[in-house]
Design a protein around this motif. Sequence first.
Motif, short mmCIF file in Angstrom:
data_model
loop_
_atom_site.label_atom_id
_atom_site.label_comp_id
_atom_site.label_asym_id
_atom_site.label_seq_id
_atom_site.Cartn_x
_atom_site.Cartn_y
_atom_site.Cartn_z
N ASN A 242 51.54 68.86 103.53
CA ASN A 242 51.05 70.12 102.98
C ASN A 242 49.63 70.34 103.47
N LEU A 243 49.51 70.55 104.76
CA LEU A 243 48.17 70.57 105.36
C LEU A 243 47.36 71.79 104.95
N SER B 151 48.10 66.33 98.05
CA SER B 151 47.91 67.78 98.00
C SER B 151 48.53 68.37 96.74
N ALA C 223 65.68 66.94 100.97
CA ALA C 223 66.02 65.97 99.93
C ALA C 223 64.81 65.07 99.67
N LYS D 75 68.52 60.33 98.96
CA LYS D 75 68.94 59.87 100.28
C LYS D 75 68.63 58.39 100.40
N ASP E 283 65.85 64.57 105.87
CA ASP E 283 65.17 64.86 107.14
C ASP E 283 66.02 64.38 108.30
N ARG F 263 41.33 60.81 94.61
CA ARG F 263 42.58 61.04 93.89
C ARG F 263 42.48 60.74 92.42
N GLY G 71 57.21 67.34 105.58
CA GLY G 71 56.53 66.55 104.57
C GLY G 71 55.04 66.45 104.73
N ALA H 200 36.05 62.84 104.74
CA ALA H 200 36.25 63.53 103.45
C ALA H 200 35.52 62.83 102.32
N HIS I 192 39.15 62.21 109.42
CA HIS I 192 38.11 63.13 108.95
C HIS I 192 37.15 62.45 107.97
N VAL J 85 55.51 74.65 99.05
CA VAL J 85 54.10 74.25 99.14
C VAL J 85 53.29 75.33 99.84
N MET K 276 53.74 67.01 95.10
CA MET K 276 54.72 66.19 94.39
C MET K 276 54.44 66.16 92.89
N HIS L 251 50.83 56.99 101.40
CA HIS L 251 52.20 57.38 101.09
C HIS L 251 53.09 56.16 101.15
N TYR M 218 41.17 66.27 94.83
CA TYR M 218 41.55 67.37 95.74
C TYR M 218 43.02 67.79 95.62
N ALA N 57 60.29 69.88 99.86
CA ALA N 57 61.10 69.96 98.64
C ALA N 57 60.58 71.04 97.69
N1 LIG Z 1 39.39 65.94 100.66
C1 LIG Z 1 40.30 65.02 100.92
N2 LIG Z 1 41.34 65.34 101.71
C2 LIG Z 1 42.28 64.42 101.96
C3 LIG Z 1 42.19 63.10 101.47
C4 LIG Z 1 41.07 62.79 100.66
O1 LIG Z 1 40.92 61.64 100.19
N3 LIG Z 1 40.15 63.77 100.42
N4 LIG Z 1 43.17 62.19 101.75
C5 LIG Z 1 43.90 62.37 102.99
C6 LIG Z 1 45.07 61.47 102.97
S1 LIG Z 1 44.80 59.81 102.90
C7 LIG Z 1 46.35 61.91 103.07
S2 LIG Z 1 47.63 60.80 103.21
C8 LIG Z 1 46.61 63.35 103.10
C9 LIG Z 1 47.87 63.73 102.41
O2 LIG Z 1 48.05 65.10 102.68
P1 LIG Z 1 49.52 65.69 102.80
O3 LIG Z 1 50.42 64.66 103.38
O4 LIG Z 1 49.42 67.01 103.47
O5 LIG Z 1 49.84 65.94 101.26
P2 LIG Z 1 51.15 65.51 100.49
O6 LIG Z 1 51.11 66.25 99.23
O7 LIG Z 1 51.25 64.04 100.40
O8 LIG Z 1 52.31 66.09 101.39
C10 LIG Z 1 53.54 65.46 101.35
C11 LIG Z 1 54.60 66.55 101.35
O9 LIG Z 1 55.85 65.97 101.65
C12 LIG Z 1 56.81 66.49 100.77
N5 LIG Z 1 57.86 65.48 100.72
C13 LIG Z 1 58.00 64.44 99.90
N6 LIG Z 1 59.10 63.72 100.21
C14 LIG Z 1 59.66 64.32 101.29
C15 LIG Z 1 60.81 64.06 102.08
O10 LIG Z 1 61.54 63.09 101.87
N7 LIG Z 1 61.05 64.90 103.13
C16 LIG Z 1 60.26 65.97 103.40
N8 LIG Z 1 60.54 66.73 104.42
N9 LIG Z 1 59.16 66.25 102.64
C17 LIG Z 1 58.88 65.44 101.61
C18 LIG Z 1 56.08 66.73 99.49
O11 LIG Z 1 56.76 67.71 98.73
C19 LIG Z 1 54.72 67.21 99.99
O12 LIG Z 1 54.72 68.60 100.15
O13 LIG Z 1 45.51 64.06 102.48
C20 LIG Z 1 44.33 63.83 103.20
N10 LIG Z 1 43.35 64.77 102.73
#
Ligand SMILES: Nc1nc2c(c(=O)[nH]1)N[C@H]1C(S)=C(S)[C@@H](COP(=O)(O)OP(=O)(O)OC[C@H]3O[C@@H](n4cnc5c(=O)[nH]c(N)nc54)[C@H](O)[C@@H]3O)O[C@H]1N2
Lengths: 345, 284, 845
Positions: free
Chosen positions: C382-383, C730, C437, C442, C469, C723, C380, C833, C831, C411, C733, C276, C803, C408
């Motif tokens: 989306n587990l 997830s 936001a 912001k 936030d 990816r 932020g 993955a 993990h 999810v 976005m 990120h 994924y 935002a």
């Molecule tokens: N199978 C498998 N699983 C994986 C991975 C993989 O390679 N394979 N990769 C892993 C990795 S490296 C990661 S980083 C994770 C990511 O997994 P997550 O972090 O759960 O997924 P994201 O979609 O990045 O979630 C970010 C969320 O933040 C929200 N968001 C964006 N900007 C803002 C903001 O300014 N404020 C707030 N409050 N929310 C905001 C977005 O809408 C989104 O819902 O996934 C992991 N999971």
Amino acid sequence: MTDVREETRPSRNGQVETSHHPETDPQRKDNDYYGIPPIKEHTWTWEIPLYFWLGGIGAGAHVVTTIARLVGVEDQAFLRAGRYTTLVTMLLSPVLLIMDLGRPERFYNMLRIVKWRSPMSMGSWALSVFGGLSGLVATAQAAEDGLLGRDNFAARLAGAIPDRLMSLLALPFGYFVGAYTGVLLATTSVPMWARNAVLMGPTFLSSALSTGLSAISLVLHLGDWGERRTLESLRKAERIALVVESSLLAASLIRMSRWGKPLFSKKLGPLFVGGTLIGGLLAPFALLSGRESRSRSLLASVLVLIGGYLLRYTMVEGGRLSARDPQATFTFARKENLPLREENV
Amino acid sequence: MATGFLTDTTVCIGCKACEVACKQWNQLPADGYELTGDSYDNTKQLSGTTWRHVAFIENPRKRRLTGDVDLVALAEDVKEQLPGGAEIDALGRWSFMSDVCKHCVEAPCQQACPTGAIIRNEFDNVYIQPDVCNGCGYCVSACPYGVITRVPHDGRAFKCTLCYDRQKDGLEPACAKACPTDSIQFGEVEDLKVRAEERVAELHAKGYTNAYIYGTPEVGGTGGIGGNHSKFILMDEPETYNLPRHPFLPQDKVHQASVASIVTAGVLGAVVAFAFGALERGAR
Amino acid sequence: MPGLGITYGRGGATSNLQDLQNADCILIEGSNMAEAHPVGFRHPMIAKKKGAKLIHVDPRFTRTSAMCDIYAPLRPGTDIVFLGGLINYVLENERYFEEYVKAFTNAATIITEDFEDANASGLFSGWDEEKKQYNPSSWRYEGMPIDYAAVGGSQGSLLGEAGQGESGEMHPGMERPRDMTLQHERCVFQILKRHFARYTPEMVERVCGTPREAFLEVAETLCENSGREKTSSLCYAVGWTQHSKGVQVIRTAAILWLLLGNIGRPGGGIMALRGHATIQGSTDIATLYNILPGYLPMPDVNKEHDTWREYVTNETANSGWWSNFPKYITSQMKAWYGEAFDAEKGELFDHFPRLSGDHSYYPTIMEMKDGGVKGAFIFGQNLAVGGPHAKLARDGLRNLDFLVVLDAYEVETATTWKMDGVKPEECGTETFFIPMALVAEKEGSFTQTQRMLQWHDKSVEPPGDARSDAWFVYHLGRRMKELYKGSTEPRDSLINAMTWDYPVEGEREEPSIESILKEINGYTVADGKPVGGFAELKDDGSTASGGWIYSGVYANGVNQARRRKPWTEQSQVAPEWGWAWPANRRILYNRASADPDGKPWSERKKYVWWDQDQGKWVGDDVPDFQADKPPSYRPDEDARGVDALPGDGPFILNGDGKGWLFAPIGLKDGPLPVHYEPVESPVPNLIYDKVQHDPVAKTFDRPDNPYNPPEDPRYPYVVTTYRLTEHHTSGAMSRWIPWLSELQPELFCEISPELAAEKGVSNTDWVTISTSRGKIHCKALVSERIPVYKFEGRDLHTIGLPYHWGPNGLVKGDVVNDLIPVSLEPNVAIHEAKAFTANLEAGRV
Ligand SMILES: Nc1nc2c(c(=O)[nH]1)N[C@H]1C(S)=C(S)[C@@H](COP(=O)(O)OP(=O)(O)OC[C@H]3O[C@@H](n4cnc5c(=O)[nH]c(N)nc54)[C@H](O)[C@@H]3O)O[C@H]1N2
Ligand SMILES: Nc1nc2c(c(=O)[nH]1)N[C@H]1C(S)=C(S)[C@@H](COP(=O)(O)OP(=O)(O)OC[C@H]3O[C@@H](n4cnc5c(=O)[nH]c(N)nc54)[C@H](O)[C@@H]3O)O[C@H]1N2
Ligand code: SF4
Ligand code: SF4
Ligand code: SF4
Ligand code: SF4
Ligand code: SF4
Ligand SMILES: [Mo]
């Protein structure tokens, strides 16, 4: 080329269903891009072939009446039939054309400019002028026939129209309307049309004449109007016109060679061969050549008219299939097919 | 001054940023959501709502190596003898090509347009005036590259404007701006031509002898339309990228077609005259 | 990552993306850089144009592979063998950079004779069979007592910067037994040589399935492009970290890069490509449960942290950087509690929360499911889709009393109460969805891959009720302080003492983010003047700083992160674009760009060097070294802190200033990397037959988290997940955005034509992929880009799965993470993955 592409249905925004991956789709063995057409098929709907047909009839009818009169035919029924036929077609044509536009309310933009090298631009102008003039001629006819009432202003005014002169003036435009539709198709990037660039205009024009003749004879026979002599001449003209048309069409097919395939495809083959070649040329010719009878003439005219429509339809739709076939475009867009011009010979 | 593009497919990473940037800047709708299975290309082609389109061509070449592992491996330009005397032919490629309106020097669409909606603007780009277009659809069939379509929900024809609005404000086109690897280069056509030639020479020197320019009349097969203001550096045959080898200017056929029609007109006139007894009447 | 942290001292990427342009060769392994970092990838492309060789090592032929000169495939989860093979190649053929290795690494250092290598048993000396963990005492340097407090209990702080414990507390000054000829059989160099001897090209081919020629080609290219005149860079990301032994994979690479003499030199960095946009920032200013901002250790009930004094004394190192700990922690407490905090006695600290165990992500999720957690705020993330074993996570969320999702988009995490066929009325979780936001709405800063802070301004107001936030947290905190006002309960003293006085702006009362940045930067308590850097921080309570490593970002009251001087207007290092920690250094350990005497190794690779006349280190970059410490400097017996480091020790966070080829302490799974198969693997471990997978990998045997046993015929295929450029993690976005959704409209799996044929599947047909956790349906994308690996004569098929999909949004798909087990890397609890087993069937069954 497999027929698969004939099945490919157009979907949203000119997008098409595509073939699939090289390794799982034999079709990919062609050196094209997943079977996606490199050029786009035309956007025209049912109005266009119908207009091509009607416009042709109107033009044909006018040419026939005008020239016949030049050589001294004075048969009123004959002239009347021709002029009214033209009038009707010229009333319908613009309506059809406007209906087909994506933005009908902007039809008048067609007359914004004159573009010598754009058949559609020139066609629009020709159609307008021809429509106007033939309209006047028909009005004069109407006055003569008393349809505008007797000695009232309008009638007198209409009667004053120099119809002879008008129809003479309209003659070149009539020819143009009859021919340009073919040229319009020919000067595109669609292989089947472009390949036959030289003969498309002539073919359409000859068909315009034959259908024009048939239309007139149909009307006369239906109403039992007209002098025997004119009917005789009509019959003769129809026969010769069919011969000319047939030979032009034959030449076209030879010229189109492999790019004419769509005309014989599952979808269009029956219509083109059955409807145009046999039904629209051979059959009527036979009917007109043999013993004369009212029913035979009627049937012949009807067949020619139908054949004429199917010619336009299969030509237009054939272009669609041609555009959908990547190999057609790829094989056609080769040096040997380039129109001759200094820079690239 | 004429502006245009040089799209160097040899450095395109297939990220589609150009496609997205274009849609965003021009607020174009998505074309629907369908998995084509055609590599990573799910938008398939250019259209009135997709003005940049990235093509994905998979041609990995298989080869057998010792340890008999069957796969795509090793360098494209490894020429020297390898340990174990392994045979290595060229690396199978996965090529990406960002396609766009070619902004033809003698543009078929522009010559076809009956309303004069399609013009060459002050940047010598081929531009559709949306306020003039009446959706006759003639340009669609005229374009030798299948760039334009008539957009159903709108009725008018659309295509790449070469970001006319941005150029007016002195900005480079959105797609070029977004391209991370400068695969899309925007500039004056004359410079681009030079740049393209230099790049191709460079590629040849590196051993990529199949690299060539598409879009300059002298080199590519685009002489029929006087060349393109959107040039491409390609590695495969044009057809591989869904490009015609020798596009032509349909309007070049207007002349012959007209002559032929006039002749026919004469003949048919004579036929009618004859049939209606011109001769005997004339005799009297 | 501790892989880097243990070896070099800091966990951050050692270099920056622009510097890749200076590389003569770039190895991309464990990352699909062109797809996941397309903008950053412009730099490798520029390097390539300049003649650099690009190498991609990946289980799939990706858009990155397509751009590279060399592509070498390898079976998921076997990188240690590949990299170990490279190390062996370098040592056997003496291709290492000798002067560099001798001077800057611990190659010459001698290890105690108690040490036993894993070669025989697959385990190192010190293995405790009951506890299933190592006692690292036998790994120490000869004659070095080892400081156990430093090794610590949970060692969690390994993420990112190596906590001082892990930086290897060695008694300062003391001359370490060395053999500069590298001949002593117990010197690190010889141990290394013996350890990697079995990682031969043949072994690489057998285990990784990489054709020998491909491997040798990579090895040769790397060696040719490293050394005095040339440098090679390395880029990796989660293709390496998401393994039960991820840290050791990175360790292997870190060792190789030391041997090749690349680290600290232009074009020679290791880029840990972050995820990120500000994931680096969220570890720096810690969101992690077990560290405080700036990688300061979290107080722990299992350590001697009962009082402030104990905590400070026990966590302070004698030599190396971490001797500064008191200054940083004291300033942090001052920043948080201001007046109320007494730097001497620090009573407030008594009420400060302490670690009671492992509260990392997965254990917490399981706690949720087992009813141990009442509620959760999710900012932020989306587990429900992104977290491996996502079904378990969703079950956990459904077992909370309340759940606040701040996002935002709506999810999946916010809609678990209606997913998996659950009847809403039967789900007891009170769920709140708070619109947030997004970045353009912001202001704030990103800390990206290369530790660089870049400021972004607000360009539009957030729509409707959406707020930043910061707004949410600030006003939540403000209201809580209101509620606790006047409470005399000791346990409330922290809340009451907490400084929470950020100015607010606009009618929406958004807190001023710059004021927060200023607090992090630090200031002198007396006059509130921003400090110029962490050097100015004191342990007497006269300074405050929320996160010492960012100290300097607000120097002289200027937001340094907001600097945007184009690279065209400054040196290629571009020190005036944004601001990088520490102290705006762009290449870490850059003292190593000069030879032991301080002269550049070569003109071509000149970067930072010792200027005798000026008596200081000079160059385009900020020296990552005491600016005026001459190369000849040697510490004496009683030197303390950084003074205990020699003038030829570029790795200033390691106690001996050396790069650690051998890690005497700090890692839970051994001082040297060892190849183990993934927890789930269809094949046996060919290298150490006695140990199948990482012995200390965290596994959880609970009925809802079954594992596919090794070589289980029911799950014959290896799955790897990843990816696509077109979507983001997830999918939250991207799945709501038509322009992105149309580009990759649904979930698919990538399989080879061979597997497709075997299963009678053709392109875009539906298939079912199943593990003992669950199953998903998706279309098949059949491509030769997916290699078939040969293993001991049989075909081994891999399945590739992006994924990005879930049930919500414009484009939908099954949740790939429902397939994945919770099996974690022992040091950082990431993990696995990237490599697990599954079955594939044609059709939707
Ligand atoms: N199978 C498998 N699983 C994986 C991975 C993989 O390679 N394979 N990769 C892993 C990795 S490296 C990661 S980083 C994770 C990511 O997994 P997550 O972090 O759960 O997924 P994201 O979609 O990045 O979630 C970010 C969320 O933040 C929200 N968001 C964006 N900007 C803002 C903001 O300014 N404020 C707030 N409050 N929310 C905001 C977005 O809408 C989104 O819902 O996934 C992991 N999971
Ligand atoms: N477009 C886009 N960009 C992103 C993201 C996104 O979701 N979309 N996510 C961001 C985030 S959060 C992160 S963490 C980064 C991740 O960036 P990357 O790590 O580059 O992305 P991944 O696709 O997870 O994995 C990279 C590659 O690892 C390969 N791989 C799998 N197993 C192994 C193995 O055992 N060994 C080796 N050598 N390679 C293996 C996969 O085939 C894949 O090609 O990307 C960031 N950038
Ligand atoms: S490519 Fe097609 S649309 Fe573009 S200018 Fe040429 S003819 Fe017109
Ligand atoms: S559709 Fe519009 S742009 Fe195209 S030719 Fe017709 S009027 Fe011109
Ligand atoms: S120039 Fe503008 S309109 Fe044309 S493709 Fe690029 S972004 Fe789209
Ligand atoms: S943005 Fe550039 S690199 Fe990306 S797909 Fe488009 S042309 Fe290729
Ligand atoms: S999404 Fe942002 S961070 Fe990721 S590559 Fe693109 S620009 Fe860089
Ligand atoms: Mo990530």
